[in-house]
Design a protein around this motif. Sequence first.
Motif, PDB file in Angstrom:
ATOM      1  N   UNK A 112       0.810  -1.215   0.000  1.00 54.04           N
ATOM      2  CA  UNK A 112       0.000   0.000   0.000  1.00 54.04           C
ATOM      3  C   UNK A 112       0.845   1.268   0.000  1.00 54.04           C
ATOM      4  N   UNK A 113       2.131   1.150  -0.304  1.00 53.69           N
ATOM      5  CA  UNK A 113       3.030   2.292  -0.183  1.00 53.69           C
ATOM      6  C   UNK A 113       2.697   3.422  -1.147  1.00 53.69           C
ATOM      7  N   UNK A 114       2.029   3.122  -2.246  1.00 50.42           N
ATOM      8  CA  UNK A 114       1.729   4.160  -3.233  1.00 50.42           C
ATOM      9  C   UNK A 114       0.627   5.108  -2.777  1.00 50.42           C
ATOM     10  N   UNK A 115      -0.082   4.756  -1.696  1.00 54.37           N
ATOM     11  CA  UNK A 115      -1.200   5.569  -1.214  1.00 54.37           C
ATOM     12  C   UNK A 115      -0.703   6.468  -0.086  1.00 54.37           C
ATOM     13  N   UNK A 116      -0.923   7.756  -0.203  1.00 54.17           N
ATOM     14  CA  UNK A 116      -0.535   8.699   0.840  1.00 54.17           C
ATOM     15  C   UNK A 116      -1.736   9.568   1.205  1.00 54.17           C
TER      16      UNK A 116
END
Length: 959
Positions: free
Chosen positions: A467-471
């Motif tokens: 889920x690292x692409x979601x900020x």
Amino acid sequence: MMSRLLILTFVIVGVKCQTCPYRDYGVIAGDVTLGFMFSYLSPHFHGDICSQTIPDYSAIQLVEAAIHAVNRANENNTVPGVTIGLEAWDSCYSATVATDRSISFLGDRKVSYEQNVGDNCGSQLKAAMIADLRGERGPAVASLLSDAKSPVVSYAATIPSLTPSSGYDFLSRVVPPDSAEAKAIVGLLVSQGWQYISLVYSDTAEDQAEAKAFQDEARNAKICISYTKVISSDASQAVSDFEQQQQSPTIVVAFLSSMSFLSEFGQRISESSRFHFIVGHRLLPDLIKPNSFSLNLMAVSPSTLDLTIVSTFDDYFKGLSPDNVNTDANLWFRSFWEQSYQCLLGVTCGPGQELQHQQNYRRNPYVLPVIESVNTVVEALRNLQVTKCLGSSGPCESFMTTTPKEIQDEIRQTSFSTGSQRSNFNGMGSPASEDYFIWSIDTTNGAQTKLGQSLSGQTSFVADNVLDSITSSCGNPCMDPVCLALEEDDDELTGSRVSILAGIPKERSHQALKLVSEFEFGQSGSGSRVADGNQKQHLYGIVGPGGNEETAAVVSVVKTYGVTVVSYEADSHLLSSSSSVPNFARVVPTYISTFFPVAATLAEWNFLYVSTLLSSENYPLNTIIRSYFEQYDVCVAQSLQIPSEDSGWDAIFDDLSSKPEAKAIFISAGPEEIQRFMGQIKMRNLTGQYFLIADDSWVLDNDFTSLYEDVARGTLAVKTSPRQYDTFQRYMAGLDPATNSQNPWFRKFWMQKFSCNLQGEPSEFTSPCSVPFHIFNIQQSGPVEVGMFERFQFIKTQAAVFYTSDGSIRNSGIYSVCNETECLECKENGRDSVATSSYSGDIWIGGFFDISEPEPTQIECSDRLVLYNMQLLEAFLFAIDEVNRDADVLPDLKLAGLGFDSCSSKKRVGKESAFLFWHGRLSTGYNPNRISIAGMIGGSTSDTTQAISNTLVNLDLAQ
């Protein structure tokens, strides 16, 4: 010999079941019966019966899951020599229906279990009820069954308050409470660094409770909830409000019970792909189906609802058809087949539908919890049979006399599967292990992908960086005032500016909530925010908001922190419970006090045969309205509930047209609902066809009436006034017939005490008794006062004006009376001879007082009052008020009372003491706040005391 007698008894019961009259529940005969309750058909428009509409076809799987589990238990002889039976009931998504059917399930239960009595279709041992208990059905059924000391195991109840500490002593559940799900979602947010979010939730009891738990957890984790939206029935408006936010966090946490908001959002928001929704488990049944919109969506749900688990039920259900299903146990399957697959049995249904049934199968998420609930109860019964029957097979006498408490205790000692592991019940009757899975949901086809899990509070993922692409960030520096407040110290600052938030205007609840959300609350009963000039303000109390919806919303946010809310306008009776609405006060009475002047107004203008149109909040008061109106010889032809959707108006106007003589309509609802009704009148060209009477002064607002001015003209409206008293002396001295409408004998007492006459009462006195209610008539020039209601006396000050469809003044036909050949309900209903004194509350007690002398029949009371004894009744009511004023006596509870006139007659008190139990149950409906009857005070003599005791002995009520 005993064993043979027992076997013969059960054979007889089985035969009786085959010859029972029509029944609305499914049956599997057995030595021991389990109850099963699920929601399949929609409630009827009026809410107290079932319709024929099926909102969720997959719900049929739940009753088949229970049948499947019972059949497997019997095939495996799980309880040695004992056959497990089943009674399946449809609650139709209605707390009223669920309560009534729970009572029916218990109706033929023999509490002592010594012998089977009555001609019934069940076994003599009804071990437990297995039920969904979602929404208002949860507190309703759980409190009823706890009062009846009947174990209940829920496969879907997640409201956090359903615990033994709240009085639900006989409730267990195989799914964890929503407070645990809130922790899991916060754990997900923290693990990904998502500290800046929005929150949307439905206005249902379940979603509100979970949102509250989430807000508490998020605050502790320093997560900034920049925007909060409570969604009612208008999802389109909610999406529009969301669009107007200048700052929109990309993460949106949503606690919803329907797909309407997500569907509207996905189809309308052009940049919907920018947002990532995190939803709770209640949407799973809808999310696993294909939908017509696309959203980035994650779901957090209990491991109990794991859809990836392969179950024997899957093949079992796919193999079912109308030809092989057990229609005695499942009354609903054939109609399900016809409606779901659009065919007619015996005509157009065939192999094609069977193939469709297999190919379209998607398991309802609650199937496995249903099976696990049945298995848990069956395992508890097996342990009891082995222990009590000393190794012998069959339903031995010791086993068949097992008490509900023994069954409950054994259930609590039994482990069950939560999907990820086996778990025991904790002290609150919930799973000791609170494990959750995190899913990615493809909304277009319902496909689920497991992303991770929250096990014992620790969040992990199936792959790194998933889920690292979601900020989701507020920015640097963050200028959102809600987030700035999180950085302030919770402690009170000596010398800082202290403020009371006053006069919140009558706005929609989300605006009031946004204002409250600017404050960061500590544990000292105050909140703080940074104002202009970087000055810190403290909030110690809230005056307002004005409306009921706004007040309830604000109280729900600040009640945890002890912040006081004082309303100058909110008049809903639902705001009277100190347990659900703590630290709340108001300076106006509840709108129930207006029913008498409304009745007097109707009678004055010869509107003696009327329909009532009530909001969903007010509809439970329809019996009270009827009884008040009857005091003025006003007959209620029908009580109708305002529909939540516009499609329901056709049924309303069909009902109105079915009573053509009832030209007058009394409306008790909020302004938006009244405007909807007026809009329907105008759209249907019915302007001038009805006489409208309203019970609130907002009808007099020109801004309100201007939209449908032609429809509103001629409306009669009642405007109320508040009154307050403190001590008993001032209380007693200040009582009069208008403020003391709870005490039905007070009017006679008033006339005899002061030698005066009250309208509507026979009296030897001619001088009229003289707290004002003002009656207004909306005319072409604006609202005009046409009367007053003082001391139960209607004083007409000038003529009211009514209008025809073309706007001209009506000069004839101003009446609404019953045609005796058609209006039989007016003759049949009559006036209720039961007189009570009542205050709304959480715990009820009854009191008997010799207010009147008896008639020769010893059943009815005469008009001759024992004046001295009036003090005893008022002392009873005064003591209740004193208890409620002292928060240390009954913390977080409010005491309620029902006062009865015993007329010095033991026959009378026997009848009335039985009425106490049913009045208390029906008044509360066992709805959301748990209300129970604690006992009875009285009687005044040995004879009446013994009569009360004879009635209450089987109800476990103290006297």
